[in-house]
Design a protein around this motif. Structure first.
Motif, PDB file in Angstrom:
ATOM      1  N   LEU A 110      11.761  15.411  -5.602  1.00  0.00           N
ATOM      2  CA  LEU A 110      11.091  14.553  -4.619  1.00  0.00           C
ATOM      3  C   LEU A 110      11.493  13.088  -4.758  1.00  0.00           C
ATOM      4  O   LEU A 110      11.238  12.296  -3.866  1.00  0.00           O
ATOM      5  N   GLY A 111      12.112  12.714  -5.884  1.00  0.00           N
ATOM      6  CA  GLY A 111      12.505  11.331  -6.092  1.00  0.00           C
ATOM      7  C   GLY A 111      13.406  10.807  -4.993  1.00  0.00           C
ATOM      8  O   GLY A 111      13.199   9.702  -4.479  1.00  0.00           O
ATOM      9  N   LEU A 112      14.390  11.592  -4.609  1.00  0.00           N
ATOM     10  CA  LEU A 112      15.302  11.179  -3.547  1.00  0.00           C
ATOM     11  C   LEU A 112      14.554  10.986  -2.229  1.00  0.00           C
ATOM     12  O   LEU A 112      14.795  10.035  -1.498  1.00  0.00           O
ATOM     13  N   TRP A 113      13.610  11.885  -1.934  1.00  0.00           N
ATOM     14  CA  TRP A 113      12.822  11.775  -0.697  1.00  0.00           C
ATOM     15  C   TRP A 113      11.928  10.544  -0.720  1.00  0.00           C
ATOM     16  O   TRP A 113      11.859   9.800   0.262  1.00  0.00           O
ATOM     17  N   LEU A 114      11.240  10.302  -1.839  1.00  0.00           N
ATOM     18  CA  LEU A 114      10.380   9.122  -1.933  1.00  0.00           C
ATOM     19  C   LEU A 114      11.200   7.847  -1.812  1.00  0.00           C
ATOM     20  O   LEU A 114      10.804   6.906  -1.118  1.00  0.00           O
ATOM     21  N   TRP A 115      12.337   7.807  -2.497  1.00  0.00           N
ATOM     22  CA  TRP A 115      13.218   6.643  -2.411  1.00  0.00           C
ATOM     23  C   TRP A 115      13.622   6.380  -0.957  1.00  0.00           C
ATOM     24  O   TRP A 115      13.571   5.248  -0.478  1.00  0.00           O
ATOM     25  N   ALA A 116      14.024   7.432  -0.262  1.00  0.00           N
ATOM     26  CA  ALA A 116      14.470   7.274   1.130  1.00  0.00           C
ATOM     27  C   ALA A 116      13.319   6.864   2.046  1.00  0.00           C
ATOM     28  O   ALA A 116      13.473   5.970   2.878  1.00  0.00           O
ATOM     29  N   LEU A 117      12.167   7.508   1.901  1.00  0.00           N
ATOM     30  CA  LEU A 117      11.036   7.187   2.772  1.00  0.00           C
ATOM     31  C   LEU A 117      10.511   5.779   2.522  1.00  0.00           C
ATOM     32  O   LEU A 117      10.281   5.019   3.464  1.00  0.00           O
ATOM     33  N   LEU A 118      10.314   5.411   1.269  1.00  0.00           N
ATOM     34  CA  LEU A 118       9.777   4.091   0.961  1.00  0.00           C
ATOM     35  C   LEU A 118      10.796   2.986   1.178  1.00  0.00           C
ATOM     36  O   LEU A 118      10.437   1.836   1.399  1.00  0.00           O
ATOM     37  N   GLY A 119      12.076   3.324   1.130  1.00  0.00           N
ATOM     38  CA  GLY A 119      13.122   2.334   1.344  1.00  0.00           C
ATOM     39  C   GLY A 119      13.605   2.236   2.776  1.00  0.00           C
ATOM     40  O   GLY A 119      14.376   1.342   3.111  1.00  0.00           O
ATOM     41  N   SER A 120      13.131   3.140   3.643  1.00  0.00           N
ATOM     42  CA  SER A 120      13.544   3.101   5.045  1.00  0.00           C
ATOM     43  C   SER A 120      12.969   1.867   5.728  1.00  0.00           C
ATOM     44  O   SER A 120      12.108   1.175   5.178  1.00  0.00           O
ATOM     45  N   GLU A 121      13.421   1.591   6.929  1.00  0.00           N
ATOM     46  CA  GLU A 121      12.934   0.430   7.670  1.00  0.00           C
ATOM     47  C   GLU A 121      11.422   0.510   7.877  1.00  0.00           C
ATOM     48  O   GLU A 121      10.704  -0.462   7.648  1.00  0.00           O
ATOM     49  N   SER A 122      10.927   1.675   8.279  1.00  0.00           N
ATOM     50  CA  SER A 122       9.482   1.807   8.489  1.00  0.00           C
ATOM     51  C   SER A 122       8.739   1.774   7.150  1.00  0.00           C
ATOM     52  O   SER A 122       7.640   1.229   7.058  1.00  0.00           O
ATOM     53  N   GLY A 123       9.318   2.328   6.100  1.00  0.00           N
ATOM     54  CA  GLY A 123       8.712   2.260   4.779  1.00  0.00           C
ATOM     55  C   GLY A 123       8.631   0.831   4.270  1.00  0.00           C
ATOM     56  O   GLY A 123       7.628   0.433   3.670  1.00  0.00           O
ATOM     57  N   ALA A 124       9.668   0.049   4.515  1.00  0.00           N
ATOM     58  CA  ALA A 124       9.678  -1.355   4.094  1.00  0.00           C
ATOM     59  C   ALA A 124       8.606  -2.143   4.868  1.00  0.00           C
ATOM     60  O   ALA A 124       7.925  -3.002   4.279  1.00  0.00           O
ATOM     61  N   ARG A 125       8.450  -1.851   6.157  1.00  0.00           N
ATOM     62  CA  ARG A 125       7.398  -2.519   6.947  1.00  0.00           C
ATOM     63  C   ARG A 125       6.012  -2.170   6.403  1.00  0.00           C
ATOM     64  O   ARG A 125       5.142  -3.025   6.277  1.00  0.00           O
TER      65      ARG A 125
END
Length: 150
Positions: A128-143
């Motif tokens: 799940l680390g890769l998924w969390l990294w991608a979701l939290l680092g995405s544009e919407s995650g950063a917002r």
């Protein structure tokens, strides 16, 4: 950590546009789409200290567009996470300021010191680390992170 990949048969595809093909091949890792972050990861606390002159990864040294580590700060002093002691591959580092790229801990960072200016999350399942990294680092995650830090 396993690589994320998909095998596509392009023989009957009307378009080979990568964005379209990727969107059609994408599948969430679980059937549940919304769960509290606390159910998929635990928060870690730093247990080490860095003296002035020690090379430390801080949110400011990450490239804002790629997330790559450009250099290490030698001015940071204070609490740190050490990769291999407190952190392990698959953990996710999120800038506490709410902005900036997230960092996925990998074997390449073995022994590195990471500033406590990051919040550190350990996924309950290493994959799940890769998924969390991608979701939290995405544009919407950063917002979302920026709005929560205010």
């Amino acid at each position: 950590m396993g690589a994320a990949h998909a095998l596509l048969d392009l023989r009957r595809e009307p378009s080979w546009d990568p964005a379209t093909l990727t969107a059609e091949a994408f599948r969430w890792p679980r059937l549940t789409f919304a769960v509290p972050l606390g159910e998929v990861a635990t928060r870690l606390a730093p247990r080490s200290l860095a003296d002035a002159g020690s090379p430390v990864i801080t949110p400011q040294v990450l490239d804002p567009s790629s997330g790559a580590i450009r250099r290490r700060s030698r001015k940071y002093q204070g609490s740190v996470f050490q990769v291999g002691a407190e952190l392990r591959p698959g953990d996710v580092l999120i800038p506490r300021s709410g902005s900036g790229p997230t960092l996925l801990v990998s074997e390449r960072l073995a022994g590195a010191l990471v500033s406590a200016r990051f919040a550190a999350l350990r996924p309950v399942d290493q994959e799940l680390g890769l998924w969390l990294w991608a979701l939290l680092g995405s544009e919407s995650g950063a917002r979302l992170r920026a709005s929560l830090s205010r």
